[in-house]
Write a protein that holds these residues in place. Structure first.
Motif, PDB file in Angstrom:
ATOM      1  N   LEU A 173       0.831  -1.208   0.000  1.00 12.25           N
ATOM      2  CA  LEU A 173       0.000   0.000   0.000  1.00 12.25           C
ATOM      3  C   LEU A 173       0.866   1.259   0.000  1.00 12.25           C
ATOM      4  N   LEU A 174       1.945   1.257   0.749  1.00  5.57           N
ATOM      5  CA  LEU A 174       2.842   2.413   0.769  1.00  5.57           C
ATOM      6  C   LEU A 174       3.504   2.621  -0.578  1.00  5.57           C
ATOM      7  N   ASN A 175       3.856   1.547  -1.258  1.00  7.55           N
ATOM      8  CA  ASN A 175       4.431   1.676  -2.600  1.00  7.55           C
ATOM      9  C   ASN A 175       3.435   2.309  -3.555  1.00  7.55           C
ATOM     10  N   PHE A 176       2.159   1.924  -3.473  1.00  5.11           N
ATOM     11  CA  PHE A 176       1.133   2.503  -4.342  1.00  5.11           C
ATOM     12  C   PHE A 176       0.922   3.986  -4.029  1.00  5.11           C
ATOM     13  N   ILE A 177       0.965   4.321  -2.735  1.00  6.82           N
ATOM     14  CA  ILE A 177       0.778   5.717  -2.350  1.00  6.82           C
ATOM     15  C   ILE A 177       1.931   6.567  -2.867  1.00  6.82           C
ATOM     16  N   ASP A 178       3.160   6.080  -2.728  1.00  9.08           N
ATOM     17  CA  ASP A 178       4.317   6.816  -3.240  1.00  9.08           C
ATOM     18  C   ASP A 178       4.234   7.001  -4.746  1.00  9.08           C
ATOM     19  N   GLU A 179       3.786   5.967  -5.442  1.00  7.94           N
ATOM     20  CA  GLU A 179       3.660   6.055  -6.899  1.00  7.94           C
ATOM     21  C   GLU A 179       2.611   7.085  -7.290  1.00  7.94           C
ATOM     22  N   LYS A 180       1.497   7.100  -6.564  1.00 11.49           N
ATOM     23  CA  LYS A 180       0.443   8.081  -6.866  1.00 11.49           C
ATOM     24  C   LYS A 180       0.916   9.502  -6.562  1.00 11.49           C
ATOM     25  N   ARG A 181       1.678   9.674  -5.501  1.00  8.43           N
ATOM     26  CA  ARG A 181       2.210  10.998  -5.182  1.00  8.43           C
ATOM     27  C   ARG A 181       3.146  11.493  -6.278  1.00  8.43           C
ATOM     28  N   LEU A 182       4.025  10.622  -6.735  1.00  6.74           N
ATOM     29  CA  LEU A 182       4.935  11.014  -7.807  1.00  6.74           C
ATOM     30  C   LEU A 182       4.182  11.356  -9.086  1.00  6.74           C
ATOM     31  N   LYS A 183       3.150  10.583  -9.373  1.00  3.43           N
ATOM     32  CA  LYS A 183       2.345  10.844 -10.575  1.00  3.43           C
ATOM     33  C   LYS A 183       1.625  12.193 -10.454  1.00  3.43           C
ATOM     34  N   ALA A 184       1.075  12.490  -9.276  1.00  2.00           N
ATOM     35  CA  ALA A 184       0.389  13.767  -9.061  1.00  2.00           C
ATOM     36  C   ALA A 184       1.372  14.932  -9.140  1.00  2.00           C
ATOM     37  N   LEU A 185       2.572  14.753  -8.593  1.00  4.94           N
ATOM     38  CA  LEU A 185       3.593  15.791  -8.659  1.00  4.94           C
ATOM     39  C   LEU A 185       3.994  16.070 -10.098  1.00  4.94           C
ATOM     40  N   CYS A 186       4.187  15.033 -10.881  1.00  2.00           N
ATOM     41  CA  CYS A 186       4.543  15.194 -12.291  1.00  2.00           C
ATOM     42  C   CYS A 186       3.420  15.886 -13.065  1.00  2.00           C
ATOM     43  N   HIS A 187       2.184  15.498 -12.770  1.00  2.00           N
ATOM     44  CA  HIS A 187       1.035  16.114 -13.443  1.00  2.00           C
ATOM     45  C   HIS A 187       0.948  17.602 -13.100  1.00  2.00           C
ATOM     46  N   GLY A 188       1.191  17.954 -11.829  1.00  2.00           N
ATOM     47  CA  GLY A 188       1.157  19.362 -11.420  1.00  2.00           C
ATOM     48  C   GLY A 188       2.237  20.179 -12.101  1.00  2.00           C
ATOM     49  N   GLN A 189       3.430  19.634 -12.228  1.00  2.00           N
ATOM     50  CA  GLN A 189       4.511  20.356 -12.898  1.00  2.00           C
ATOM     51  C   GLN A 189       4.214  20.545 -14.375  1.00  2.00           C
ATOM     52  N   CYS A 190       3.669  19.524 -15.030  1.00  2.00           N
ATOM     53  CA  CYS A 190       3.310  19.659 -16.450  1.00  2.00           C
ATOM     54  C   CYS A 190       2.229  20.704 -16.639  1.00  2.00           C
ATOM     55  N   TYR A 191       1.264  20.751 -15.716  1.00  2.00           N
ATOM     56  CA  TYR A 191       0.188  21.737 -15.793  1.00  2.00           C
ATOM     57  C   TYR A 191       0.747  23.151 -15.646  1.00  2.00           C
ATOM     58  N   GLN A 192       1.662  23.352 -14.697  1.00  2.00           N
ATOM     59  CA  GLN A 192       2.260  24.676 -14.519  1.00  2.00           C
ATOM     60  C   GLN A 192       3.036  25.103 -15.757  1.00  2.00           C
ATOM     61  N   GLN A 193       3.757  24.203 -16.372  1.00  2.00           N
ATOM     62  CA  GLN A 193       4.504  24.552 -17.576  1.00  2.00           C
ATOM     63  C   GLN A 193       3.573  24.938 -18.719  1.00  2.00           C
ATOM     64  N   ARG A 194       2.445  24.241 -18.846  1.00  3.18           N
ATOM     65  CA  ARG A 194       1.478  24.606 -19.889  1.00  3.18           C
ATOM     66  C   ARG A 194       0.888  25.976 -19.635  1.00  3.18           C
TER      67      ARG A 194
END
Length: 116
Positions: free
Chosen positions: A17-38
């Motif tokens: 479960l912790l591995n899934f949470i870390d993966e989701k956090r990284l995915k959300a962080l990447c999505h937020g950075q891509c959104y800011q760049q756009r």
């Protein structure tokens, strides 16, 4: 890759479960950075760069309302003024038409070119 026990497939352990949470956090962080760049690219596409040179005639925006103003019929710009110095960061030193220098720098957003 880690070995997973067959029982953990049905009932996930805290480690999985912790591995899934870390993966989701990284995915959300990447999505937020891509959104800011756009958003930055979309905003910068509409920005008009203003270049002022010493000797240009400009009008300065009236930023405050005086007590004896005429309300919505008051003047929006003062001037014309002559640009004396241009600094980096869009700061400009203005002088009157007769040559008296104003000591206060003005932001380039608050002035526009004057064409007599």
């Amino acid at each position: 890759m880690e070995a997973v026990l067959p029982i953990e497939v049905e009932i996930p352990s805290m480690r999985i479960l912790l591995n899934f949470i870390d993966e989701k956090r990284l995915k959300a962080l990447c999505h937020g950075q891509c959104y800011q760049q756009r958003m930055v690219r979309a905003f910068n596409a509409r920005v008009r760069h203003r270049n002022f040179n010493p000797g240009d005639l400009v009008l300065r925006k009236v930023l405050h309302v005086t007590p004896n103003s005429r309300g919505k019929f008051s003047y929006k710009y003062d001037g014309p003024f002559v640009v004396k110095e241009v600094f980096s960061g869009a700061a400009v030193i203005l002088s009157d038409m007769d040559g008296t220098k104003n000591a206060i720098p003005v932001n380039a957003d608050a002035i526009k070119k004057y064409y007599p």
